[in-house]
Design a protein around this motif. Structure first.
Motif, PDB file in Angstrom:
ATOM      1  N   ILE A 185       0.872  -1.170   0.000  1.00  0.00           N
ATOM      2  CA  ILE A 185       0.000   0.000   0.000  1.00  0.00           C
ATOM      3  C   ILE A 185       0.912   1.223   0.000  1.00  0.00           C
ATOM      4  CG2 ILE A 185      -1.800   1.257   1.230  1.00  0.00           C
ATOM      5  CD1 ILE A 185      -2.582  -1.389   2.563  1.00  0.00           C
ATOM      6  N   PRO A 186       0.793   2.107  -0.992  1.00  0.00           N
ATOM      7  CA  PRO A 186       1.711   3.254  -1.057  1.00  0.00           C
ATOM      8  C   PRO A 186       1.663   4.097   0.214  1.00  0.00           C
ATOM      9  CG  PRO A 186       0.395   3.074  -3.061  1.00  0.00           C
ATOM     10  CD  PRO A 186      -0.184   2.112  -2.087  1.00  0.00           C
ATOM     11  N   SER A 187       2.828   4.501   0.674  1.00  0.00           N
ATOM     12  CA  SER A 187       2.888   5.314   1.893  1.00  0.00           C
ATOM     13  C   SER A 187       2.151   6.638   1.723  1.00  0.00           C
ATOM     14  CB  SER A 187       4.353   5.573   2.261  1.00  0.00           C
ATOM     15  OG  SER A 187       5.030   6.205   1.178  1.00  0.00           O
ATOM     16  N   SER A 188       2.059   7.113   0.480  1.00  0.00           N
ATOM     17  CA  SER A 188       1.391   8.400   0.234  1.00  0.00           C
ATOM     18  C   SER A 188      -0.074   8.373   0.632  1.00  0.00           C
ATOM     19  CB  SER A 188       1.517   8.773  -1.246  1.00  0.00           C
ATOM     20  OG  SER A 188       0.881   7.799  -2.074  1.00  0.00           O
ATOM     21  N   ILE A 189      -0.687   7.172   0.588  1.00  0.00           N
ATOM     22  CA  ILE A 189      -2.108   7.067   0.942  1.00  0.00           C
ATOM     23  C   ILE A 189      -2.320   7.390   2.416  1.00  0.00           C
ATOM     24  CG2 ILE A 189      -3.973   5.374   1.278  1.00  0.00           C
ATOM     25  CD1 ILE A 189      -3.272   4.222  -1.410  1.00  0.00           C
ATOM     26  N   PHE A 190      -1.328   7.062   3.236  1.00  0.00           N
ATOM     27  CA  PHE A 190      -1.470   7.321   4.664  1.00  0.00           C
ATOM     28  C   PHE A 190      -1.188   8.785   5.008  1.00  0.00           C
ATOM     29  CE2 PHE A 190      -0.407   2.750   4.375  1.00  0.00           C
ATOM     30  CZ  PHE A 190      -1.557   2.245   4.954  1.00  0.00           C
ATOM     31  N   ASN A 191      -1.009   9.610   3.991  1.00  0.00           N
ATOM     32  CA  ASN A 191      -0.812  11.047   4.211  1.00  0.00           C
ATOM     33  C   ASN A 191      -2.023  11.863   3.758  1.00  0.00           C
ATOM     34  OD1 ASN A 191       1.795  10.648   5.189  1.00  0.00           O
ATOM     35  ND2 ASN A 191       2.676  10.699   3.119  1.00  0.00           N
ATOM     36  N   MET A 192      -3.105  11.185   3.366  1.00  0.00           N
ATOM     37  CA  MET A 192      -4.284  11.876   2.847  1.00  0.00           C
ATOM     38  C   MET A 192      -5.169  12.246   4.032  1.00  0.00           C
ATOM     39  SD  MET A 192      -4.697   9.180  -0.295  1.00  0.00           S
ATOM     40  CE  MET A 192      -6.085   9.904  -1.130  1.00  0.00           C
ATOM     41  N   SER A 193      -4.986  13.423   4.525  1.00  0.00           N
ATOM     42  CA  SER A 193      -5.532  13.799   5.834  1.00  0.00           C
ATOM     43  C   SER A 193      -7.053  13.824   5.895  1.00  0.00           C
ATOM     44  CB  SER A 193      -4.984  15.171   6.240  1.00  0.00           C
ATOM     45  OG  SER A 193      -5.311  16.149   5.263  1.00  0.00           O
ATOM     46  N   SER A 230       3.240  -4.208   5.931  1.00  0.00           N
ATOM     47  CA  SER A 230       2.628  -4.010   7.247  1.00  0.00           C
ATOM     48  C   SER A 230       1.981  -2.634   7.312  1.00  0.00           C
ATOM     49  CB  SER A 230       3.690  -4.152   8.338  1.00  0.00           C
ATOM     50  OG  SER A 230       4.741  -3.223   8.121  1.00  0.00           O
ATOM     51  N   LEU A 231       1.265  -2.388   8.391  1.00  0.00           N
ATOM     52  CA  LEU A 231       0.653  -1.081   8.591  1.00  0.00           C
ATOM     53  C   LEU A 231       1.651  -0.162   9.282  1.00  0.00           C
ATOM     54  CD1 LEU A 231      -2.931  -2.065   9.822  1.00  0.00           C
ATOM     55  CD2 LEU A 231      -2.198  -1.428   7.531  1.00  0.00           C
ATOM     56  N   PRO A 232       1.808   1.072   8.790  1.00  0.00           N
ATOM     57  CA  PRO A 232       2.746   1.991   9.450  1.00  0.00           C
ATOM     58  C   PRO A 232       2.285   2.315  10.865  1.00  0.00           C
ATOM     59  CG  PRO A 232       1.466   3.132   7.759  1.00  0.00           C
ATOM     60  CD  PRO A 232       1.160   1.682   7.612  1.00  0.00           C
ATOM     61  N   SER A 233       3.218   2.356  11.784  1.00  0.00           N
ATOM     62  CA  SER A 233       2.875   2.570  13.189  1.00  0.00           C
ATOM     63  C   SER A 233       2.323   3.965  13.447  1.00  0.00           C
ATOM     64  CB  SER A 233       4.100   2.333  14.068  1.00  0.00           C
ATOM     65  OG  SER A 233       5.162   3.201  13.681  1.00  0.00           O
ATOM     66  N   ASP A 234       2.624   4.909  12.543  1.00  0.00           N
ATOM     67  CA  ASP A 234       2.174   6.287  12.770  1.00  0.00           C
ATOM     68  C   ASP A 234       1.030   6.700  11.855  1.00  0.00           C
ATOM     69  OD1 ASP A 234       3.631   6.190  10.459  1.00  0.00           O
ATOM     70  OD2 ASP A 234       4.756   8.037  10.815  1.00  0.00           O
ATOM     71  N   MET A 235       0.324   5.721  11.273  1.00  0.00           N
ATOM     72  CA  MET A 235      -0.695   6.057  10.278  1.00  0.00           C
ATOM     73  C   MET A 235      -1.769   6.986  10.834  1.00  0.00           C
ATOM     74  SD  MET A 235      -2.739   2.405   9.986  1.00  0.00           S
ATOM     75  CE  MET A 235      -4.156   3.097   9.153  1.00  0.00           C
ATOM     76  N   CYS A 236      -2.113   6.808  12.095  1.00  0.00           N
ATOM     77  CA  CYS A 236      -3.192   7.627  12.665  1.00  0.00           C
ATOM     78  C   CYS A 236      -2.764   9.069  12.897  1.00  0.00           C
ATOM     79  CB  CYS A 236      -3.690   7.009  13.964  1.00  0.00           C
ATOM     80  SG  CYS A 236      -4.645   5.502  13.695  1.00  0.00           S
ATOM     81  N   LEU A 267      -4.028  10.506   9.590  1.00  0.00           N
ATOM     82  CA  LEU A 267      -5.409  10.230   9.182  1.00  0.00           C
ATOM     83  C   LEU A 267      -6.350  10.471  10.353  1.00  0.00           C
ATOM     84  CD1 LEU A 267      -4.736   6.880   7.248  1.00  0.00           C
ATOM     85  CD2 LEU A 267      -4.943   9.171   6.275  1.00  0.00           C
ATOM     86  N   PRO A 268      -6.495  11.715  10.774  1.00  0.00           N
ATOM     87  CA  PRO A 268      -7.286  11.992  11.983  1.00  0.00           C
ATOM     88  C   PRO A 268      -8.784  11.747  11.824  1.00  0.00           C
ATOM     89  CG  PRO A 268      -6.656  14.040  10.892  1.00  0.00           C
ATOM     90  CD  PRO A 268      -5.926  12.943  10.194  1.00  0.00           C
ATOM     91  N   PHE A 269      -9.279  11.716  10.564  1.00  0.00           N
ATOM     92  CA  PHE A 269     -10.718  11.558  10.339  1.00  0.00           C
ATOM     93  C   PHE A 269     -11.102  10.148   9.894  1.00  0.00           C
ATOM     94  CE2 PHE A 269      -9.654  16.027   9.200  1.00  0.00           C
ATOM     95  CZ  PHE A 269     -10.256  16.637  10.308  1.00  0.00           C
ATOM     96  N   LEU A 270     -10.145   9.224   9.912  1.00  0.00           N
ATOM     97  CA  LEU A 270     -10.388   7.871   9.413  1.00  0.00           C
ATOM     98  C   LEU A 270     -11.494   7.184  10.212  1.00  0.00           C
ATOM     99  CD1 LEU A 270      -9.226   6.025   7.204  1.00  0.00           C
ATOM    100  CD2 LEU A 270      -7.792   4.969   8.961  1.00  0.00           C
ATOM    101  N   GLN A 271     -12.473   6.638   9.466  1.00  0.00           N
ATOM    102  CA  GLN A 271     -13.604   5.950  10.096  1.00  0.00           C
ATOM    103  C   GLN A 271     -13.643   4.459   9.769  1.00  0.00           C
ATOM    104  OE1 GLN A 271     -17.223   7.993   8.997  1.00  0.00           O
ATOM    105  NE2 GLN A 271     -16.484   9.983   9.712  1.00  0.00           N
ATOM    106  N   GLY A 272     -13.055   4.065   8.632  1.00  0.00           N
ATOM    107  CA  GLY A 272     -13.120   2.660   8.242  1.00  0.00           C
ATOM    108  C   GLY A 272     -11.834   2.169   7.616  1.00  0.00           C
ATOM    109  N   ILE A 273     -11.332   1.009   8.098  1.00  0.00           N
ATOM    110  CA  ILE A 273     -10.161   0.348   7.516  1.00  0.00           C
ATOM    111  C   ILE A 273     -10.602  -1.033   7.043  1.00  0.00           C
ATOM    112  CG2 ILE A 273      -7.824  -0.486   7.919  1.00  0.00           C
ATOM    113  CD1 ILE A 273      -7.587   1.459  10.223  1.00  0.00           C
ATOM    114  N   HIS A 274     -10.655  -1.233   5.739  1.00  0.00           N
ATOM    115  CA  HIS A 274     -11.059  -2.507   5.150  1.00  0.00           C
ATOM    116  C   HIS A 274      -9.846  -3.130   4.452  1.00  0.00           C
ATOM    117  CE1 HIS A 274     -15.422  -1.215   5.268  1.00  0.00           C
ATOM    118  NE2 HIS A 274     -14.826  -0.035   5.249  1.00  0.00           N
TER     119      HIS A 274
END
Length: 756
Positions: A217-225, A240-246, A249-256
Motif C-alpha cells: 500500500i503506497p505510503s502516500s495514501i497514509f498522508n491523505m488527511s 505491514s501497517l505503518p505505526s504512525d498512520m493515525c 489520518l485523523p478523520f479515518l472511520q473505516g479500515i477494510h
C-alpha cells in the motif's frame, strides 16, 4: 510619384485582405451554438444503443413529441435550460454506452448504475468538463480504466464498482484533484497501486476491494488527511501497517484490509484514529497480541481480526467498546477465558470466537447480550454446562458451539428460541433427550446439528413438522426407537444424517418404509442412515429419491435382500456405501447408469455372481470395493480402462483366471488388493508401471513363476504382500530400490535369496 505608388500598394493589400477574408468565411466551418436540441439528439443515441428495456421506460417516455427535460431520468438546469444530469440507474437496461453522450456539454452528473451495459467507455466522455459525478457501478463494462481522467477537472465522485475492467490503475487517476469518492472495487485490476494516488488531497473514500492488486500500500495514501475510508479487501497486498498512520489520518472511520497478505503486528496506536467505526484486518498474516488500546475507540462498531496468527488473550479493555456490534477473532491462537467484560457489551450482534484455544465456561452474564444474532465458538476448549440464561438472547439467529467439551443436558430454554435458524452443538459431551414439541420451540429452524454427543431417547415425531428444516444431523448419538415415518414432511430437506445410533424402522412389512416417505424431499442431496439396526429390505421406491441425491450411506445397518434395480435411477449419485450388510443376489446392471459415481462400497455382504462389465461404464470411479463377498469368475478386462480408478478392493471372493493385463496400465493406482481369491498365471513385468502405488496385496492366490525385476520401479510402495502363492526363483535385487517399503510379506512361496 512615390506617394502614388504607396496608395496603389495599400489598395492592393486591402483588396488581398478582403479576398482572404471572403475565402475564410466560405471555407471555415460554421460553429453553431449548442442547444437543448443538441442534448436531445445526444440522448436519443443511448436509446438506440439499448438492446433491452424490460420495463419499456425509455421506449414509451423518451419520444420526440415531448420535452427532453420531462423525460424519466433527465434533469435540466434552470439557468441555461440544458441537460445537467442523466440518471438511468436500476432500470435493468442492456446495451452499450454511446459516444454521443460526450455532446451533453452542460452535464454535471452521469449515473448508469445497476444495469447490464457492456463494452467499453467511449473516449468522448472526456469532453464533459463540467462533470462532478460519474457512476457505472454494477454493470458488465470491460476494457481498461480511463486514461483521460485529467480532462475532468471538476470530478468529485467516480464509481466503476462491479464491472469487468482489467489492466492497471493509471497514474492519471490522481489528476482530478477535486475527487472525493473513488471506487474501483470488484473488477479484475492488477499490478501495484500508484503512488500518485496520494496527490488526491480532497479524497475521503477510497475503495479498491476484490481485485488482483499486489505490492505494498503506497505510503502516500497514509498522508491523505481527509480520508475517512480505505478499502483494499480481497487483493494480494503485502507489507505491514505503518505505526504512525493515525498521526496523518485523523478523520479515518473505516479500515477494510481483510483477505490480503499483510503481516507484522497490529499498531497499538490505532487508538489515535479516534473516529474509527470499522476495523477489518481478517485473513492476513498479522501476528502478536490484540492491542488493548483498541478499547479506547468509543465509536468502534465493527472489529474483525479473524484468520491471522494472533496470540495472547482477549484484552479486558474490549469490553469498553459499548457501541461494538460485530467482533470476530476466529481462526487465531487466542488463549485463556473469554473476559467477562465482553458480556457487558449490550450492543453486540455478532461474536465470532471459533477455532482458537479458549477455555473456561459460560458465565451467567451471557444473558446480557440481548441483541446478539450470531454466536460462533466452534472448536475451542470450553467446558461446563450450557447456561439457561442463553434464552435471554432472544434475537439469536445462529448459534454454533461445536467441538468443545460441554456436558450435561441441553437446557429446554435453548429449544424455545423462536428466531434461531442455525443450531449446531456437534462433537460435545451433551446428554439427555429432545423435547417432544420440538417444532413449537424452534419454528424457524433450518439447520440442526446435534451429532457426536451422547443424546438418547427417541427422535420426536414433531421434528417432521419443522417445515423450514434443510439440514438435520443427529448421527453418532444414542438415539433409540423408530426412525420417524413422516420424514417426507420435510419437503425442502437437503441433508439427513441419523447414522450410528440404535434406530429401527417402523413398519409392518420388512421394507425400510421411511425411505418411501423421503421421496417427497426433492432437494435431498445427502442421506446417511448407516450404523443402525434397521433390519429391513431396500424398497424399490429408492429409485424415486431426489435426482439431486449425491451421497447415500447405508452401511452396517442389517439390510437384507437384493439391491433393487431401481437404484440405477439415482443418476446424480457420487458415493454409494452399502457395505457391511446382509445383501444377497447380483449387482444390478442398472448401476452402470450412475455415470457420476466416484465411490462404490459393497464389501462385506453376501453378494454373488460375476462382476458385471457394466461397472466399466462408470468412467469417474475412484474407489471400487467388492471385497468379502461371493463373486466368482474373471475380473473384467475393461476395469483397466477406468483411468480414474485409484483404489480397487476385490479381495476375499472366489475370482479365478489371470489378472487382466489392462490392470497394469493404471499408472495412478494407489491401492490394489486382489488377495484371497483363486487367481492364477504370473506377475507380468508391467507391474512396474504402477509407480504411484502405495499398497499392493496379491497374497492367497495361485500365482506362479518368478517375481519380475521391474517391481523395483515401485519406489512409492509402502506395503507389499505376495504371500501364499506359487512363486519361485530368486528375489530380485531391484527390490532394494523400494525405499518407501515399510511392510513386505513373501512367505509361503518357493523363493530364494535375501530381501534387500
Amino acid at each position: 510619384m512615390a506617394k502614388t505608388w504607396c496608395y496603389k500598394m495599400l489598395a492592393c493589400i486591402l483588396l488581398l485582405l478582403q479576398i482572404m477574408s471572403s475565402y475564410c468565411l466560405i471555407s471555415a466551418p460554421v460553429k453553431y451554438p449548442t442547444t437543448l436540441e443538441t442534448d436531445k439528439s445526444a440522448l436519443l443515441a443511448p436509446k438506440s444503443h439499448i438492446t433491452l428495456d424490460p420495463h419499456n421506460i425509455l421506449a414509451q417516455n423518451w419520444t420526440n413529441s415531448s420535452s427532453v427535460c420531462s423525460w424519466i431520468g433527465i434533469t435540466c438546469g434552470l439557468r441555461h435550460n440544458r441537460v445537467t444530469a442523466v440518471n438511468l440507474s436500476y432500470m435493468g437496461l442492456s446495451g452499450t454506452i454511446p459516444p454521443q453522450l460526450g455532446n451533453l456539454s452542460f452535464l454535471v452528473s452521469l449515473d448508469f448504475s445497476f444495469n447490464l451495459f457492456t463494452g467499453v467507455l467511449p473516449q468522448q466522455l472526456s469532453s464533459l468538463h463540467r462533470l462532478k459525478f460519474i457512476s457505472f457501478r454494477v454493470n458488465k463494462l470491460s476494457g481498461e480504466i480511463l486514461l483521460w481522467l485529467d480532462y475532468l477537472p471538476k470530478l468529485e465522485h467516480l464509481s466503476l464498482r462491479n464491472n469487468n475492467f482489467t489492466g492497471f490503475i493509471p497514474s492519471s487517476v490522481s489528476n482530478p484533484t477535486n475527487l472525493q469518492f473513488l471506487d474501483f472495487s470488484s473488477n479484475s485490476l492488477q499490478g501495484v497501486i500508484p503512488q500518485e494516488l496520494g496527490k488526491l488531497h480532497n479524497l475521503k473514500n477510497l475503495y479498491m476491494e476484490y481485485n488482483h492488486l499486489s505490492g505494498r500500500i503506497p505510503s502516500s495514501i497514509f498522508n491523505m488527511s481527509d480520508l475517512k475510508a480505505i478499502a483494499f479487501t480481497g487483493n494480494e497486498l503485502i507489507g505491514s501497517l505503518p505505526s504512525d498512520m493515525c498521526s496523518y489520518l485523523p478523520f479515518l472511520q473505516g479500515i477494510h484490509l481483510s483477505s490480503n497478505k499483510l503481516s507484522g503486528e497490529i499498531p497499538s496506536n490505532l487508538s489515535e484514529c479516534s473516529q474509527l467505526q470499522l476495523i477489518s484486518l481478517s485473513y492476513n498474516s498479522f501476528s502478536g497480541h490484540i492491542p488493548r488500546e483498541i478499547g479506547s475507540l468509543k465509536f468502534l462498531q465493527t472489529l474483525y481480526l479473524g484468520g491471522n496468527n494472533l496470540n495472547g488473550v482477549i484484552p479486558f479493555e474490549i469490553g469498553n467498546l459499548q457501541n461494538l456490534a460485530q467482533f470476530g477473532i476466529e481462526q487465531n491462537q487466542i488463549t485463556c477465558t473469554i473476559p467477562l467484560s465482553i458480556f457487558n457489551i449490550s450492543s453486540l450482534q455478532v461474536l465470532l470466537l471459533n477455532q482458537n484455544h479458549l477455555s473456561g465456561s459460560f458465565p451467567k452474564d451471557m444473558g446480557n447480550l440481548t441483541k446478539l444474532k450470531q454466536l460462533d465458538i466452534l472448536n475451542n476448549k470450553l467446558t461446563g454446562s450450557l447456561r439457561r440464561e442463553i434464552d435471554k438472547m432472544y434475537q439469536l439467529d445462529i448459534l454454533i458451539l461445536d467441538s468443545n467439551s460441554f456436558i450435561g443436558f441441553i437446557p429446554l430454554e435453548l429449544f424455545n428460541m423462536s428466531n434461531v435458524r442455525v443450531l449446531s452443538l456437534t462433537a460435545n459431551s451433551l446428554s439427555g433427550g429432545l423435547p417432544i414439541n420440538l417444532d413449537m420451540g424452534l419454528p424457524a429452524i433450518e439447520i440442526l446439528y446435534l451429532g457426536g454427543n451422547y443424546l438418547s431417547g427417541s427422535i420426536p415425531d414433531s421434528i417432521t413438522n419443522c417445515s423450514k428444516l434443510r439440514i438435520l444431523e443427529l448421527s453418532s448419538n444414542n438415539f433409540t426407537g423408530f426412525v420417524p415415518y413422516f420424514l417426507g414432511n420435510l419437503r425442502i430437506l437437503e441433508r439427513l444424517s441419523i447414522s450410528d445410533n440404535n434406530l429401527r424402522t417402523e413398519s409392518t412389512s420388512s421394507e425400510l418404509s421411511f425411505i418411501t416417505s423421503l421421496t417427497n424431499c426433492q432437494s435431498l442431496n445427502r442421506l446417511s442412515i448407516g450404523g443402525n439396526p434397521l433390519d429391513g429390505i431396500i424398497p424399490a421406491s429408492i429409485g424415486n429419491l431426489s435426482t439431486s441425491l449425491q451421497n447415500l450411506f447405508a452401511y452396517n445397518c442389517k439390510i437384507k435382500g437384493i439391491i433393487p434395480p431401481d437404484i440405477g435411477n439415482l443418476s446424480s449419485l457420487v458415493t454409494l456405501s452399502l457395505f457391511e450388510n446382509e445383501l444377497s443376489g447380483n449387482i444390478p446392471p442398472t448401476v452402470s447408469h450412475m455415470h457420476k459415481l466416484q465411490g462404490l462400497g459393497l464389501h462385506r455382504n453376501n453378494l454373488r455372481g460375476s462382476i458385471p462389465e457394466g461397472l466399466c461404464d462408470l468412467e469417474k470411479l475412484v474407489v471400487l470395493s467388492l471385497s468379502q463377498n461371493n463373486f466368482f469368475g474373471r475380473i473384467p478386462e475393461c476395469l483397466g480402462n477406468i483411468t480414474s480408478l485409484r483404489y480397487l478392493h476385490l479381495d476375499s471372493n472366489m475370482l479365478t483366471s489371470s489378472i487382466p493385463s489392462s490392470m497394469w496400465h493404471l499408472t495412478n493406482f494407489l491401492y490394489l488388493n486382489l488377495s484371497s481369491n483363486s487367481l492364477s498365471g504370473f506377475i507380468p513385468p508391467e507391474i512396474g508401471n504402477l509407480v504411484s502405488a502405495n499398497t499392493i496385496d496379491l497374497s492367497m492366490n495361485h500365482l506362479s513363476d518368478s517375481i519380475p525385476s521391474t517391481i523395483g520401479n515401485l519406489i512409492s510402495l509402502s506395503g507389499l504382500s505376495l504371500a501364499h502363492n506359487l512363486l519361485e526363483g530368486s528375489i530380485p535385487e531391484s527390490m532394494g530400490n523400494m525405499i518407501s517399503l515399510v511392510y513386505i510379506d513373501l512367505s509361503y512361496n518357493n523363493l530364494s535369496g535375501s530381501i534387500f
